[in-house]
Enzyme design. Structure first.
Site, PDB file in Angstrom:
ATOM      1  N   ARG A  53     -40.197  38.969  -3.910  1.00 47.55           N
ATOM      2  CA  ARG A  53     -41.238  37.924  -3.930  1.00 47.55           C
ATOM      3  C   ARG A  53     -40.644  36.587  -3.518  1.00 47.55           C
ATOM      4  O   ARG A  53     -39.419  36.430  -3.482  1.00 47.55           O
ATOM      5  CB  ARG A  53     -41.802  37.764  -5.343  1.00 47.55           C
ATOM      6  N   GLY A  54     -41.515  35.624  -3.254  1.00 46.27           N
ATOM      7  CA  GLY A  54     -41.131  34.216  -3.142  1.00 46.27           C
ATOM      8  C   GLY A  54     -40.032  33.936  -2.128  1.00 46.27           C
ATOM      9  O   GLY A  54     -40.046  34.453  -1.004  1.00 46.27           O
TER      10      GLY A  54
ATOM     11  N   ASN B  24     -30.066  35.249  -5.029  1.00 44.12           N
ATOM     12  CA  ASN B  24     -31.339  34.516  -5.133  1.00 44.12           C
ATOM     13  C   ASN B  24     -32.088  34.786  -6.436  1.00 44.12           C
ATOM     14  O   ASN B  24     -32.838  33.933  -6.908  1.00 44.12           O
ATOM     15  CB  ASN B  24     -32.225  34.905  -3.937  1.00 44.12           C
ATOM     16  N   ALA B  25     -31.925  35.986  -7.019  1.00 45.69           N
ATOM     17  CA  ALA B  25     -32.716  36.354  -8.203  1.00 45.69           C
ATOM     18  C   ALA B  25     -32.600  35.272  -9.274  1.00 45.69           C
ATOM     19  O   ALA B  25     -31.497  34.811  -9.589  1.00 45.69           O
ATOM     20  CB  ALA B  25     -32.258  37.695  -8.755  1.00 45.69           C
ATOM     21  N   GLY B  26     -33.732  34.865  -9.819  1.00 49.84           N
ATOM     22  CA  GLY B  26     -33.690  33.828 -10.841  1.00 49.84           C
ATOM     23  C   GLY B  26     -34.978  33.776 -11.631  1.00 49.84           C
ATOM     24  O   GLY B  26     -36.022  34.242 -11.175  1.00 49.84           O
TER      25      GLY B  26
ATOM     26  N   ASP C 182     -39.000  27.807 -19.626  1.00 47.58           N
ATOM     27  CA  ASP C 182     -38.949  26.390 -19.991  1.00 47.58           C
ATOM     28  C   ASP C 182     -39.416  26.142 -21.421  1.00 47.58           C
ATOM     29  O   ASP C 182     -40.388  26.743 -21.882  1.00 47.58           O
ATOM     30  CB  ASP C 182     -39.838  25.567 -19.046  1.00 47.58           C
TER      31      ASP C 182
ATOM     32  N   GLY D  22     -37.102  19.822 -20.250  1.00 52.74           N
ATOM     33  CA  GLY D  22     -37.735  21.115 -20.533  1.00 52.74           C
ATOM     34  C   GLY D  22     -37.019  22.284 -19.894  1.00 52.74           C
ATOM     35  O   GLY D  22     -37.451  23.425 -20.021  1.00 52.74           O
TER      36      GLY D  22
ATOM     37  N   TYR E 254     -32.276  26.343 -17.722  1.00 50.59           N
ATOM     38  CA  TYR E 254     -32.343  26.537 -16.267  1.00 50.59           C
ATOM     39  C   TYR E 254     -31.392  25.568 -15.547  1.00 50.59           C
ATOM     40  O   TYR E 254     -30.630  25.980 -14.662  1.00 50.59           O
ATOM     41  CB  TYR E 254     -33.790  26.340 -15.825  1.00 50.59           C
TER      42      TYR E 254
ATOM     43  N   ILE F 114     -40.858  24.478  -4.577  1.00 45.83           N
ATOM     44  CA  ILE F 114     -41.309  25.406  -3.543  1.00 45.83           C
ATOM     45  C   ILE F 114     -42.464  26.222  -4.123  1.00 45.83           C
ATOM     46  O   ILE F 114     -42.356  26.728  -5.247  1.00 45.83           O
ATOM     47  CB  ILE F 114     -40.163  26.379  -3.128  1.00 45.83           C
TER      48      ILE F 114
HETATM   49  P1  NAP Z   1     -40.127  34.248  -7.996  1.00 43.76           P
HETATM   50  O1  NAP Z   1     -41.215  34.152  -6.996  1.00 43.76           O
HETATM   51  O2  NAP Z   1     -40.442  34.241  -9.445  1.00 43.76           O
HETATM   52  O3  NAP Z   1     -39.249  35.571  -7.635  1.00 43.76           O
HETATM   53  C1  NAP Z   1     -38.138  35.888  -8.441  1.00 43.76           C
HETATM   54  C2  NAP Z   1     -37.404  37.045  -7.824  1.00 43.76           C
HETATM   55  O4  NAP Z   1     -36.242  37.335  -8.640  1.00 43.76           O
HETATM   56  C3  NAP Z   1     -38.229  38.328  -7.788  1.00 43.76           C
HETATM   57  O5  NAP Z   1     -37.845  39.075  -6.657  1.00 43.76           O
HETATM   58  C4  NAP Z   1     -37.816  39.047  -9.078  1.00 43.76           C
HETATM   59  O6  NAP Z   1     -38.004  40.462  -9.024  1.00 43.76           O
HETATM   60  C5  NAP Z   1     -36.330  38.694  -9.093  1.00 43.76           C
HETATM   61  N1  NAP Z   1     -35.746  38.791 -10.424  1.00 43.76           N
HETATM   62  C6  NAP Z   1     -36.075  38.103 -11.548  1.00 43.76           C
HETATM   63  N2  NAP Z   1     -35.307  38.498 -12.579  1.00 43.76           N
HETATM   64  C7  NAP Z   1     -34.487  39.476 -12.099  1.00 43.76           C
HETATM   65  C8  NAP Z   1     -33.492  40.305 -12.677  1.00 43.76           C
HETATM   66  N3  NAP Z   1     -33.159  40.211 -13.976  1.00 43.76           N
HETATM   67  N4  NAP Z   1     -32.871  41.203 -11.875  1.00 43.76           N
HETATM   68  C9  NAP Z   1     -33.199  41.313 -10.564  1.00 43.76           C
HETATM   69  N5  NAP Z   1     -34.117  40.558  -9.960  1.00 43.76           N
HETATM   70  C10 NAP Z   1     -34.762  39.653 -10.724  1.00 43.76           C
HETATM   71  O7  NAP Z   1     -39.053  33.053  -7.818  1.00 43.76           O
HETATM   72  P2  NAP Z   1     -38.764  32.097  -6.566  1.00 43.76           P
HETATM   73  O8  NAP Z   1     -39.518  30.867  -6.769  1.00 43.76           O
HETATM   74  O9  NAP Z   1     -38.859  32.838  -5.291  1.00 43.76           O
HETATM   75  O10 NAP Z   1     -37.234  31.757  -6.876  1.00 43.76           O
HETATM   76  C11 NAP Z   1     -36.154  32.374  -6.195  1.00 43.76           C
HETATM   77  C12 NAP Z   1     -34.879  31.616  -6.505  1.00 43.76           C
HETATM   78  O11 NAP Z   1     -35.045  30.262  -6.069  1.00 43.76           O
HETATM   79  C13 NAP Z   1     -34.546  31.552  -7.994  1.00 43.76           C
HETATM   80  O12 NAP Z   1     -33.142  31.614  -8.175  1.00 43.76           O
HETATM   81  C14 NAP Z   1     -35.070  30.199  -8.385  1.00 43.76           C
HETATM   82  O13 NAP Z   1     -34.404  29.703  -9.527  1.00 43.76           O
HETATM   83  C15 NAP Z   1     -34.771  29.396  -7.144  1.00 43.76           C
HETATM   84  N6  NAP Z   1     -35.559  28.177  -7.001  1.00 43.76           N
HETATM   85  C16 NAP Z   1     -36.923  28.235  -6.927  1.00 43.76           C
HETATM   86  C17 NAP Z   1     -37.631  27.037  -6.779  1.00 43.76           C
HETATM   87  C18 NAP Z   1     -39.136  26.995  -6.687  1.00 43.76           C
HETATM   88  O14 NAP Z   1     -39.687  25.889  -6.721  1.00 43.76           O
HETATM   89  N7  NAP Z   1     -39.822  28.106  -6.542  1.00 43.76           N
HETATM   90  C19 NAP Z   1     -36.944  25.826  -6.735  1.00 43.76           C
HETATM   91  C20 NAP Z   1     -35.562  25.818  -6.813  1.00 43.76           C
HETATM   92  C21 NAP Z   1     -34.871  27.003  -6.943  1.00 43.76           C
HETATM   93  P3  NAP Z   1     -39.456  41.110  -9.431  1.00 43.76           P
HETATM   94  O15 NAP Z   1     -40.403  40.817  -8.287  1.00 43.76           O
HETATM   95  O16 NAP Z   1     -39.168  42.569  -9.570  1.00 43.76           O
HETATM   96  O17 NAP Z   1     -39.877  40.446 -10.699  1.00 43.76           O
END
Ligand code: NAP
Length: 232
Positions: free
Chosen positions: A11-12, A77-79, A83, A137, A141, A174
Site C-alpha cells: 500500500r501507500g 519502507n514498512a512502518g 499516536d 503526539g 514514531y 503524504i
Molecule cells: P501505509 O499506507 O499505512 O502502508 C504501510 C505499509 O507497511 C503496508 O504495506 C503494510 O502492510 C506494511 N507494514 C506495516 N506493518 C508491517 C509489519 N509489521 N511487517 C511488514 N509490513 C508492515 O503507510 P505509508 O503512508 O505508505 O508509509 C510508508 C512508510 O513511509 C512508513 O515507514 C511511514 O512511516 C513513512 N512515512 C509516511 C508518511 C505519510 O505521510 N504517509 C510520512 C513520512 C513517512 P499491510 O498492507 O499488509 O498492512
C-alpha cells in the site's frame, strides 16, 4: 536491471516504490504484514512477512534470491504509527512502533548486508520529517524515525569502503492510508503549516527512491533527503 526488495510494498508509499522500480525495468519483490487483497494488486513477487521477525527476514531474503537472483537494492519502507500523548501512551504502542519502524529496518538490512557488500548494493530507508523535527503526539514514531536516521548515517560510514551506499528519505505529509484518519479540520491546519501548502504524493517519494538507487546518485551516501514541502 537490478533486483529490488521493498518492505511494506502492498500500500501507500511502498506500493508506489514497487511500481516505480518495476516500471523502470527492475525485478521487484515486496513484503507486507497481512493485507493480502492489497498485496495482490501489484505486479511483483509478494511475501507475507512481519518485519519485526528476524528469522522471517532471513527466509524472505533467501526465497527472493532463489527466485529473482541476488538482491542489489533494499528499501526499508514498512512502518506504522500509534499516536498518543506520552502520558497516555501504552508501553505496547511504544514497543510496536519501535520494533516495526526501527528494528524492522535493522532486520532486513542485517539479513542482506553480506550480499549487498558482495554486490556494491544500495540501502534506502524511509524515515520521516517527524524524526527530523519531532511531532507532538508521536514520541514513539519520532524516536523510531530519528533512530532510522542515526542507523542510516552510521551504516553509510561503515560500509562505504565496500561500495555500499545507504541513504534515507524523510517525507513530510503524504496522502496514504497512514494519514487518511486525520479529520478535515486538522488537515487544514496541517496544510497551513506547509510552505508549499499541500501534501506530497507517494509517487514523488518513489521517484526519489529510484534516483537514490541509480548510478546518477553514485556519490551520495549517508544523506537524508527531506521531502516535506518546506515543513522542516
Ligand atoms: P501505509 O499506507 O499505512 O502502508 C504501510 C505499509 O507497511 C503496508 O504495506 C503494510 O502492510 C506494511 N507494514 C506495516 N506493518 C508491517 C509489519 N509489521 N511487517 C511488514 N509490513 C508492515 O503507510 P505509508 O503512508 O505508505 O508509509 C510508508 C512508510 O513511509 C512508513 O515507514 C511511514 O512511516 C513513512 N512515512 C509516511 C508518511 C505519510 O505521510 N504517509 C510520512 C513520512 C513517512 P499491510 O498492507 O499488509 O498492512
Amino acid at each position: 536491471m537490478s533486483v529490488v526488495l521493498v518492505t511494506g510494498g502492498s500500500r501507500g508509499i511502498g506500493r508506489a516504490i514497487v511500481e516505480e522500480f518495476a516500471g523502470a525495468g527492475h525485478k521487484v519483490a515486496f513484503t507486507y504484514a497481512g493485507n493480502t487483497a492489497a498485496a495482490q494488486l501489484v505486479q511483483a513477487a509478494a511475501y507475507q512477512a512481519d518485519v519485526r521477525n528476524f528469522a522471517r527476514a532471513q527466509a524472505v531474503v533467501a526465497e527472493v534470491q532463489a527466485s529473482l537472483g541476488p538482491i542489489d537494492v533494499l528499501v526499508n519502507n514498512a512502518g506504522i504509527k500509534r499516536d498518543s500523548a506520552l502520558h497516555n501512551m501504552a508501553p505496547e504502542a511504544w514497543q510496536e512502533v519501535i520494533e516495526t519502524n526501527l528494528t524492522g529496518t535493522f532486520n532486513y538490512t542485517r539479513a542482506l548486508m553480506k550480499e549487498l557488500i558482495r554486490r556494491n548494493g544500495v540501502v534506502i530507508n524511509i524515515t520521516s520529517v517527524s524524526g527530523v523535527i519531532g511531532m507532538a503526539g508521536q514520541t514513539n514514531y519520532s524516536a523510531s524515525k530519528a533512530g532510522v536516521i542515526g542507523f542510516t548515517k552510521a551504516l553509510a560510514r561503515e560500509v562505504a569502503r565496500f561500495g555500499v551506499r545507504v541513504n534515507a528519505i524523510a517525507p513530510g505529509f503524504i496522502d496514504t492510508d497512514m494519514t487518511a484518519s486525520i479529520d478535515e479540520n486538522a488537515r487544514k491546519k496541517l496544510y497551513a503549516q506547509i510552505p508549499l501548502g499541500q501534501p506530497g504524493t507517494a509517487k514523488q517519494v518513489a521517484r526519489a527512491a529510484v534516483y537514490l538507487a541509480s548510478e546518477d546518485a553514485a556519490y551520495i551516501t549517508g544523506q537524508v533527503l527531506t521531502m516535506d514541502g518546506g515543513l522542516s
